[in-house]
Design a protein around this motif. Structure first.
Motif, PDB file in Angstrom:
ATOM      1  N   ARG A 193       6.418 -24.495 -14.135  1.00  0.00           N
ATOM      2  CA  ARG A 193       7.773 -23.735 -15.329  1.00  0.00           C
ATOM      3  C   ARG A 193       8.381 -23.283 -13.957  1.00  0.00           C
ATOM      4  NH1 ARG A 193       8.956 -26.540 -17.208  1.00  0.00           N
ATOM      5  NH2 ARG A 193      10.767 -24.932 -18.528  1.00  0.00           N
ATOM      6  N   THR A 243      14.820 -25.229 -17.068  1.00  0.00           N
ATOM      7  CA  THR A 243      15.286 -25.045 -18.784  1.00  0.00           C
ATOM      8  C   THR A 243      15.919 -23.325 -18.576  1.00  0.00           C
ATOM      9  OG1 THR A 243      13.696 -26.625 -19.841  1.00  0.00           O
ATOM     10  CG2 THR A 243      14.307 -24.270 -20.983  1.00  0.00           C
ATOM     11  N   ASP A 251      22.288 -31.880 -13.335  1.00  0.00           N
ATOM     12  CA  ASP A 251      21.254 -31.251 -14.105  1.00  0.00           C
ATOM     13  C   ASP A 251      20.193 -32.607 -13.001  1.00  0.00           C
ATOM     14  OD1 ASP A 251      19.014 -31.431 -14.827  1.00  0.00           O
ATOM     15  OD2 ASP A 251      18.748 -30.881 -16.739  1.00  0.00           O
ATOM     16  N   TYR A 294      15.660 -35.619 -12.842  1.00  0.00           N
ATOM     17  CA  TYR A 294      14.789 -36.724 -12.137  1.00  0.00           C
ATOM     18  C   TYR A 294      15.368 -37.272 -10.494  1.00  0.00           C
ATOM     19  CZ  TYR A 294      13.552 -36.527 -17.245  1.00  0.00           C
ATOM     20  OH  TYR A 294      12.860 -35.719 -17.931  1.00  0.00           O
ATOM     21  N   SER A 347       8.814 -30.154 -13.082  1.00  0.00           N
ATOM     22  CA  SER A 347       7.815 -30.134 -12.973  1.00  0.00           C
ATOM     23  C   SER A 347       8.000 -31.900 -13.799  1.00  0.00           C
ATOM     24  CB  SER A 347       8.473 -30.566 -15.126  1.00  0.00           C
ATOM     25  OG  SER A 347       9.073 -28.706 -14.798  1.00  0.00           O
TER      26      SER A 347
HETATM   27  C1  LIG Z   1      17.031 -33.976 -17.941  1.00  0.00           C
HETATM   28  C2  LIG Z   1      15.904 -32.647 -18.573  1.00  0.00           C
HETATM   29  N1  LIG Z   1      16.731 -31.251 -17.638  1.00  0.00           N
HETATM   30  C3  LIG Z   1      15.216 -30.230 -17.473  1.00  0.00           C
HETATM   31  C4  LIG Z   1      14.289 -30.795 -18.337  1.00  0.00           C
HETATM   32  C5  LIG Z   1      13.308 -29.684 -18.571  1.00  0.00           C
HETATM   33  O1  LIG Z   1      12.687 -28.754 -17.838  1.00  0.00           O
HETATM   34  P1  LIG Z   1      12.276 -28.207 -16.893  1.00  0.00           P
HETATM   35  O2  LIG Z   1      10.115 -28.301 -17.419  1.00  0.00           O
HETATM   36  O3  LIG Z   1      12.140 -28.038 -15.943  1.00  0.00           O
HETATM   37  O4  LIG Z   1      12.377 -26.737 -17.801  1.00  0.00           O
HETATM   38  C6  LIG Z   1      13.532 -31.746 -19.200  1.00  0.00           C
HETATM   39  C7  LIG Z   1      13.042 -32.250 -19.701  1.00  0.00           C
HETATM   40  O5  LIG Z   1      12.350 -33.205 -20.629  1.00  0.00           O
HETATM   41  C8  LIG Z   1      14.692 -32.756 -18.919  1.00  0.00           C
HETATM   42  O6  LIG Z   1      14.832 -34.066 -19.203  1.00  0.00           O
END
Ligand SMILES: Cc1ncc(COP(=O)(O)O)c(C=O)c1O
Length: 362
Positions: free
Chosen positions: A227, A86, A186, A189, A218
């Motif tokens: 985090r 994030t 991003d 996943y 995460s």
């Molecule tokens: C596609 C995507 N990117 C980033 C995040 C946030 O991830 P992080 O906990 O690493 O900030 C999420 C969380 O649901 C997500 O679905």
């Protein structure tokens, strides 16, 4: 039928209170977090090294960056770490301050929120339901409007669970390179996909400087509270600009310590990949037998379903599951998902079976 109230994917407390269920009793099919929980090895190491809290982390995170480099196959000097993916998404979007951004949708809503803060123009190219949400990369490239300076892609994508292979991604990045467009990918996943080497764009960062790939621990390592996020780019100028605007020690010392160990926890990584692959296939096959739902091919640890049964809404399916103490994601808040959609992530086999029973009885 009960009145529809608005919940977000992570509104566990609100939902527990509304349905009068203890939140600890709810199985979280909406959070997309690895059901194995934190690795035992990491728990033991954390417990034995709590004194780390009394020290500042290494300001350059050198050892952690070396571990990321080995894990992802990129250069340590191309890595930036942050407070979850994030923070890196936010830093990237604010520092690019795009005049015209194109987002591949329907997708994670944070990109739009961050883009709205920069004041630029935002448009979506939407994956088509009729194509099972699989991207036609040629059509996507053709639709990149003149003046676009930032393209945002989530791969595999949330909530569709579709993925773009590396060669198609290279065509997109290559086109964007020629047009001076920066690409953010991003890969939150990506470790859940059946064959990561064919999907990840990290190797492309070696050849293209208009690209940054963002990941975190995460979801795959079941550590959203830690985090810890990281990203790779070979654009050194942009990297140093990010670092200039990032707070020092943005990732705390526990996050840096545990994160480094997680990326080397091969046993946990393999166990997770086996569990998700096996259960995802089972759920897909069982759901594909039903007339009630359209099920889409899934690359991530979650599956998107469209409700085909007349008169049944996503909220009714959500309610049927929560009454059995299972929280799935009602996808009605996702931009451009026209129709009734729900999303659920792969949990432990006995829980997946429980959810399957609910879905079979819709
Ligand atoms: C596609 C995507 N990117 C980033 C995040 C946030 O991830 P992080 O906990 O690493 O900030 C999420 C969380 O649901 C997500 O679905």
């Amino acid at each position: 039928m009960s009145k529809k109230i608005e919940f977000h994917g992570s509104d566990l407390e609100k939902i527990a209170e509304y349905y009068q269920i203890q939140k600890e009793e709810i199985t979280q099919f909406g959070a997309n977090v690895n059901p194995l929980g934190l690795s035992e090895h990491i728990k033991q190491e954390l417990a034995a090294h709590l004194d780390i809290i009394s020290r500042y982390p290494d300001r350059n995170y050198t050892s952690l960056k070396n571990a990321i480099s080995r894990y992802c196959g990129c250069r340590p000097e191309n890595v930036v770490v942050g407070n979850g993916s994030t923070e890196l998404i936010s830093l990237l979007i604010s520092q690019r301050s795009a005049k015209k951004a194109l987002v591949l949708g329907p997708t994670y809503s944070e990109y739009e929120r961050e883009l709205s803060l920069t004041g630029g123009q935002l448009s979506y190219y939407n994956l088509k339901e009729s194509d099972n949400f699989i991207l036609d990369s040629k059509d996507f490239i053709n639709s990149i409007a003149e003046g676009t300076d930032l393209v945002i892609i989530c791969n595999p994508n949330n909530p569709t669970s579709s993925a773009i292979n590396q060669s198609d991604m290279q065509k997109i990045v290559d086109y964007c390179h020629a047009k001076d467009i920066f690409v953010m990918i991003d890969e939150t996943y990506v470790e859940f996909v059946p064959d990561m080497a064919t999907i990840t764009a990290v190797p492309l960062t070696e050849h293209y400087d208009n690209l940054m790939v963002i990941r975190g621990v995460s979801k795959f390592f079941a550590a959203p509270g830690l985090r810890f996020g990281y990203a790779a780019t070979s654009n050194r100028r942009f990297l140093s600009m990010l670092l200039t605007h990032q707070n020092p020690w943005s990732l705390n010392s526990i996050g840096a310590f545990a994160g480094e160990l997680m990326l080397q926890d091969t046993e946990y990584i393999e166990k997770t990949r086996r569990l998700i692959a096996e259960q995802r296939q089972k759920m897909y096959q069982e759901l594909a037998k039903l007339d009630t739902f359209q099920v889409y091919p899934a690359y991530a640890n979650f599956i998107l379903l469209r409700i085909l049964k007349k008169g049944i809404t996503s909220f009714q399916v959500f309610e049927a599951a929560i009454r059995e103490k299972m929280m799935i994601r009602d996808c009605s808040s996702f931009q451009s998902l026209n129709g009734e959609f729900v999303r659920f992530c792969i949990m432990l086999p006995k829980d997946n079976q429980r959810l399957l029973s609910v879905l079979q009885n819709i």
